[in-house]
Enzyme design. Structure first.
Site, PDB file in Angstrom:
ATOM      1  N   ASP A   1       2.444  -0.717  11.622  1.00 28.37           N
ATOM      2  CA  ASP A   1       2.273  -1.951  12.166  1.00 28.37           C
ATOM      3  C   ASP A   1       3.543  -2.847  11.831  1.00 28.37           C
ATOM      4  O   ASP A   1       3.509  -4.171  11.890  1.00 28.37           O
ATOM      5  CB  ASP A   1       1.144  -2.659  11.733  1.00 28.37           C
ATOM      6  CG  ASP A   1       0.912  -2.762  10.054  1.00 28.37           C
ATOM      7  OD1 ASP A   1       1.757  -2.209   9.640  1.00 28.37           O
ATOM      8  OD2 ASP A   1       0.180  -3.831   9.617  1.00 28.37           O
TER       9      ASP A   1
ATOM     10  N   ARG B   1      -6.525  -3.039   9.313  1.00 28.93           N
ATOM     11  CA  ARG B   1      -6.865  -4.596   9.293  1.00 28.93           C
ATOM     12  C   ARG B   1      -6.383  -5.237  10.384  1.00 28.93           C
ATOM     13  O   ARG B   1      -7.104  -6.068  11.198  1.00 28.93           O
ATOM     14  CB  ARG B   1      -6.480  -5.208   8.001  1.00 28.93           C
ATOM     15  CG  ARG B   1      -7.127  -6.533   7.677  1.00 28.93           C
ATOM     16  CD  ARG B   1      -6.782  -7.006   6.406  1.00 28.93           C
ATOM     17  NE  ARG B   1      -5.378  -7.179   5.989  1.00 28.93           N
ATOM     18  CZ  ARG B   1      -4.614  -6.408   5.496  1.00 28.93           C
ATOM     19  NH1 ARG B   1      -5.201  -5.541   4.733  1.00 28.93           N
ATOM     20  NH2 ARG B   1      -3.342  -6.723   5.252  1.00 28.93           N
TER      21      ARG B   1
ATOM     22  N   HIS C   1     -24.281  14.101  21.569  1.00 32.84           N
ATOM     23  CA  HIS C   1     -23.545  13.364  20.346  1.00 32.84           C
ATOM     24  C   HIS C   1     -22.491  12.554  20.858  1.00 32.84           C
ATOM     25  O   HIS C   1     -21.762  13.017  22.047  1.00 32.84           O
ATOM     26  CB  HIS C   1     -23.258  14.229  19.498  1.00 32.84           C
ATOM     27  CG  HIS C   1     -22.001  15.050  19.736  1.00 32.84           C
ATOM     28  ND1 HIS C   1     -22.000  16.415  20.317  1.00 32.84           N
ATOM     29  CD2 HIS C   1     -20.674  14.886  19.510  1.00 32.84           C
ATOM     30  CE1 HIS C   1     -20.897  16.924  20.651  1.00 32.84           C
ATOM     31  NE2 HIS C   1     -20.141  15.946  20.245  1.00 32.84           N
TER      32      HIS C   1
ATOM     33  N   ARG D   1       0.787  -5.307  -6.156  1.00 33.79           N
ATOM     34  CA  ARG D   1       0.948  -6.665  -5.468  1.00 33.79           C
ATOM     35  C   ARG D   1       1.338  -7.571  -6.425  1.00 33.79           C
ATOM     36  O   ARG D   1       0.800  -7.522  -7.608  1.00 33.79           O
ATOM     37  CB  ARG D   1      -0.082  -6.941  -4.679  1.00 33.79           C
ATOM     38  CG  ARG D   1      -0.581  -5.736  -3.673  1.00 33.79           C
ATOM     39  CD  ARG D   1      -1.540  -6.356  -2.785  1.00 33.79           C
ATOM     40  NE  ARG D   1      -2.129  -5.184  -1.816  1.00 33.79           N
ATOM     41  CZ  ARG D   1      -1.465  -4.772  -0.737  1.00 33.79           C
ATOM     42  NH1 ARG D   1      -0.269  -5.435  -0.297  1.00 33.79           N
ATOM     43  NH2 ARG D   1      -1.884  -3.574  -0.089  1.00 33.79           N
TER      44      ARG D   1
ATOM     45  N   VAL E   1      17.082   8.452  -0.753  1.00 30.40           N
ATOM     46  CA  VAL E   1      17.819   7.175  -1.416  1.00 30.40           C
ATOM     47  C   VAL E   1      18.750   8.014  -2.453  1.00 30.40           C
ATOM     48  O   VAL E   1      20.047   7.581  -2.641  1.00 30.40           O
ATOM     49  CB  VAL E   1      17.124   6.136  -1.819  1.00 30.40           C
ATOM     50  CG1 VAL E   1      18.032   5.158  -2.595  1.00 30.40           C
ATOM     51  CG2 VAL E   1      16.557   5.445  -0.437  1.00 30.40           C
TER      52      VAL E   1
ATOM     53  N   GLY F   1       0.912  -1.160  -0.186  1.00 32.70           N
ATOM     54  CA  GLY F   1      -0.057   0.012   0.092  1.00 32.70           C
ATOM     55  C   GLY F   1       0.840   1.172  -0.054  1.00 32.70           C
ATOM     56  O   GLY F   1       1.718   1.456   0.876  1.00 32.70           O
TER      57      GLY F   1
ATOM     58  N   ARG G   1     -17.729  15.634  13.913  1.00 31.35           N
ATOM     59  CA  ARG G   1     -18.022  16.243  15.246  1.00 31.35           C
ATOM     60  C   ARG G   1     -18.894  17.322  15.043  1.00 31.35           C
ATOM     61  O   ARG G   1     -19.956  17.590  15.777  1.00 31.35           O
ATOM     62  CB  ARG G   1     -17.185  16.469  16.350  1.00 31.35           C
ATOM     63  CG  ARG G   1     -17.470  16.311  17.666  1.00 31.35           C
ATOM     64  CD  ARG G   1     -16.455  17.004  18.555  1.00 31.35           C
ATOM     65  NE  ARG G   1     -15.634  15.649  18.745  1.00 31.35           N
ATOM     66  CZ  ARG G   1     -15.879  14.699  19.570  1.00 31.35           C
ATOM     67  NH1 ARG G   1     -17.177  14.674  20.421  1.00 31.35           N
ATOM     68  NH2 ARG G   1     -15.215  13.307  19.894  1.00 31.35           N
TER      69      ARG G   1
ATOM     70  N   THR H   1       4.143   2.332   5.520  1.00 30.66           N
ATOM     71  CA  THR H   1       2.767   1.778   5.619  1.00 30.66           C
ATOM     72  C   THR H   1       2.327   3.072   6.946  1.00 30.66           C
ATOM     73  O   THR H   1       2.495   3.192   7.801  1.00 30.66           O
ATOM     74  CB  THR H   1       2.707   0.543   6.075  1.00 30.66           C
ATOM     75  OG1 THR H   1       1.354   0.355   6.418  1.00 30.66           O
ATOM     76  CG2 THR H   1       3.579   0.274   7.468  1.00 30.66           C
ATOM     77  N   ILE H   2       0.925   3.499   6.395  1.00 30.42           N
ATOM     78  CA  ILE H   2       0.128   4.114   7.157  1.00 30.42           C
ATOM     79  C   ILE H   2      -0.406   3.527   8.704  1.00 30.42           C
ATOM     80  O   ILE H   2      -0.643   4.028   9.476  1.00 30.42           O
ATOM     81  CB  ILE H   2      -1.096   4.667   6.525  1.00 30.42           C
ATOM     82  CG1 ILE H   2      -2.302   3.761   6.211  1.00 30.42           C
ATOM     83  CG2 ILE H   2      -0.662   5.394   5.312  1.00 30.42           C
ATOM     84  CD1 ILE H   2      -3.463   4.254   5.900  1.00 30.42           C
ATOM     85  N   ASP H   3      -0.506   2.139   8.652  1.00 34.56           N
ATOM     86  CA  ASP H   3      -0.813   1.507   9.651  1.00 34.56           C
ATOM     87  C   ASP H   3       0.015   1.387  10.946  1.00 34.56           C
ATOM     88  O   ASP H   3      -0.313   1.007  11.947  1.00 34.56           O
ATOM     89  CB  ASP H   3      -1.197  -0.080   9.355  1.00 34.56           C
ATOM     90  CG  ASP H   3      -2.468  -0.302   8.433  1.00 34.56           C
ATOM     91  OD1 ASP H   3      -3.342   0.826   8.652  1.00 34.56           O
ATOM     92  OD2 ASP H   3      -2.349  -1.204   7.522  1.00 34.56           O
TER      93      ASP H   3
ATOM     94  N   LYS I   1     -25.578  14.821  27.097  1.00 33.37           N
ATOM     95  CA  LYS I   1     -24.780  14.814  26.164  1.00 33.37           C
ATOM     96  C   LYS I   1     -25.301  14.521  24.916  1.00 33.37           C
ATOM     97  O   LYS I   1     -26.132  13.607  24.611  1.00 33.37           O
ATOM     98  CB  LYS I   1     -23.499  13.862  26.245  1.00 33.37           C
ATOM     99  CG  LYS I   1     -22.545  13.936  25.317  1.00 33.37           C
ATOM    100  CD  LYS I   1     -21.429  12.891  25.844  1.00 33.37           C
ATOM    101  CE  LYS I   1     -20.473  12.746  24.765  1.00 33.37           C
ATOM    102  NZ  LYS I   1     -19.679  13.913  24.556  1.00 33.37           N
TER     103      LYS I   1
ATOM    104  N   GLY J   1       5.826  -2.534   3.846  1.00 34.62           N
ATOM    105  CA  GLY J   1       5.474  -3.037   5.109  1.00 34.62           C
ATOM    106  C   GLY J   1       5.856  -4.446   5.137  1.00 34.62           C
ATOM    107  O   GLY J   1       7.120  -4.836   4.334  1.00 34.62           O
ATOM    108  N   ASP J   2       5.439  -5.493   6.205  1.00 37.47           N
ATOM    109  CA  ASP J   2       6.007  -6.680   6.420  1.00 37.47           C
ATOM    110  C   ASP J   2       6.018  -7.595   5.124  1.00 37.47           C
ATOM    111  O   ASP J   2       6.727  -8.524   4.853  1.00 37.47           O
ATOM    112  CB  ASP J   2       5.361  -7.315   7.685  1.00 37.47           C
ATOM    113  CG  ASP J   2       3.870  -7.352   7.425  1.00 37.47           C
ATOM    114  OD1 ASP J   2       3.122  -6.787   6.469  1.00 37.47           O
ATOM    115  OD2 ASP J   2       3.214  -8.177   8.237  1.00 37.47           O
TER     116      ASP J   2
END
Length: 319
Positions: A129, A171, A215, A72, A23, A11, A154, A125-127, A213, A102-103
């Site tokens: 992880d 995920r 919301h 991929r 680089v 991704g 909001r 990776t944005i995750d 409250k 990523g991994d």
């Protein structure tokens, strides 16, 4: 080394272009030629390369996505396909490779390392992880995008006195949901690393209603369930109506934050240094604000863990 290559895989993440730029320019500073591989491992096995010089990476540090594209490539798991790619690189006199991803990207990189082709990994990776590093390229930008979106949601939630469920990416890792929940003041956050309790979620909503409250914001990582599924569970059990917003791929786009640009620049330059030192099978990372490198297998043999203290703090502050 006289010539190296760089590719992006998996991704896309804001800051990948900044890493590519680092680089190329770090290598150029040391007299090393760089080529870019288009479309990740697909381009690696097909020999889809282009020369990268100072000019070709000018003006990309602020751009999201990846200049080299990403794809991929499931067939890259095959030994014969890996050998084909290595042969293509050797024909082009490429002596080493920087893989940004990523991994899953690291798994492909290690396959090349085991066949004697030098590779260094850069976590993109944005995750957030990738085990072994505290932060990955793209996480900070995605986090800011999510927080900005929740702030806007909001406003509407307040105006119409509605509760909203916001589904975010993640995920297998809940860092985006967790950090965004704390930063945006969400009432409830659901992440894959922690068990959720539907009764507790409903109790929070009802407790808020008793103190007038109007919301609430509930953030759910996609790895837990879809936002629409959670909305149905709450409606069926408590009769409470909620609105659902799925942020989707907006989280991957946009100009990288200053933090991601600096992180990517440090990572990319350090990857070149490692190749120059003759190191391979290493992954670049950051711990306690210091650059590190570690065995790349750690990134996919270990599991990502959420910050339990941060999760506890979020629950305490959303009382």
């Amino acid at each position: 080394m006289k010539k190296i290559a760089v590719l992006t895989s998996g991704g896309d993440a804001p800051g990948m272009n900044a890493a590519i730029r680092a680089v190329v320019r770090k290598a150029a500073y040391h007299g090393i030629e760089v080529v870019g591989i288009n479309h990740g491992y697909e381009g690696f096995i097909n020999g889809s390369i282009e020369p990268l010089d100072l000019g070709s990476v000018g003006g990309i540090i602020q751009r999201g996505g990846t200049k080299l594209y990403s794809a991929r490539c499931l067939k890259f798991k095959e030994d014969a396909v890996q050998e084909q790619g290595i042969a293509k690189m050797r024909e082009a006199n490429v002596e080493g490779l920087v893989v940004i991803g990523g991994d899953g990207s690291y798994r492909g990189a290690m396959a090349l390392v085991k066949k004697g082709f030098p590779v260094v990994g850069v976590p993109g990776t944005i995750d957030n992880d990738v085990p072994g590093t505290e932060y990955t390229i793209g996480f900070d930008t995605a986090l800011n995008t999510v927080v900005e979106s929740i702030d806007k949601i909001r406003d509407t939630a307040t105006s119409h006195e509605n509760s909203f469920i916001v589904e975010v990416m993640g995920r297998d890792a809940g860092d985006i949901a967790l950090w965004a929940g704390l930063a945006a003041g969400a009432e409830t956050v659901l992440i894959p690393e922690e068990e959720y309790n539907l009764d507790e979620i409903i109790a929070r909503l009802e407790r808020g209603a008793t103190r007038s409250k109007k919301h609430s914001i509930i953030i759910v990582a996609e790895g837990v369930m879809a936002g629409s599924e959670l909305a149905k569970l709450i409606k069926d059990k408590a009769g409470i109506e909620t609105r659902v917003s799925v942020l989707g791929h907006i989280q991957r786009g946009g100009s990288p934050t200053a933090r991601d640009r600096v992180l990517a620049s440090r990572f990319g330059a350090h990857a070149v240094e490692l190749l120059m030192e003759g190191k391979s099978g290493r992954a670049v990372g950051i711990r306690n604000h210091q650059l590190i490198d570690y065995d790349m297998t750690e990134a996919f043999e270990k599991h990502h863990e959420s910050d339990v203290g941060l999760y506890t703090l979020m629950k305490e502050l959303s009382i």
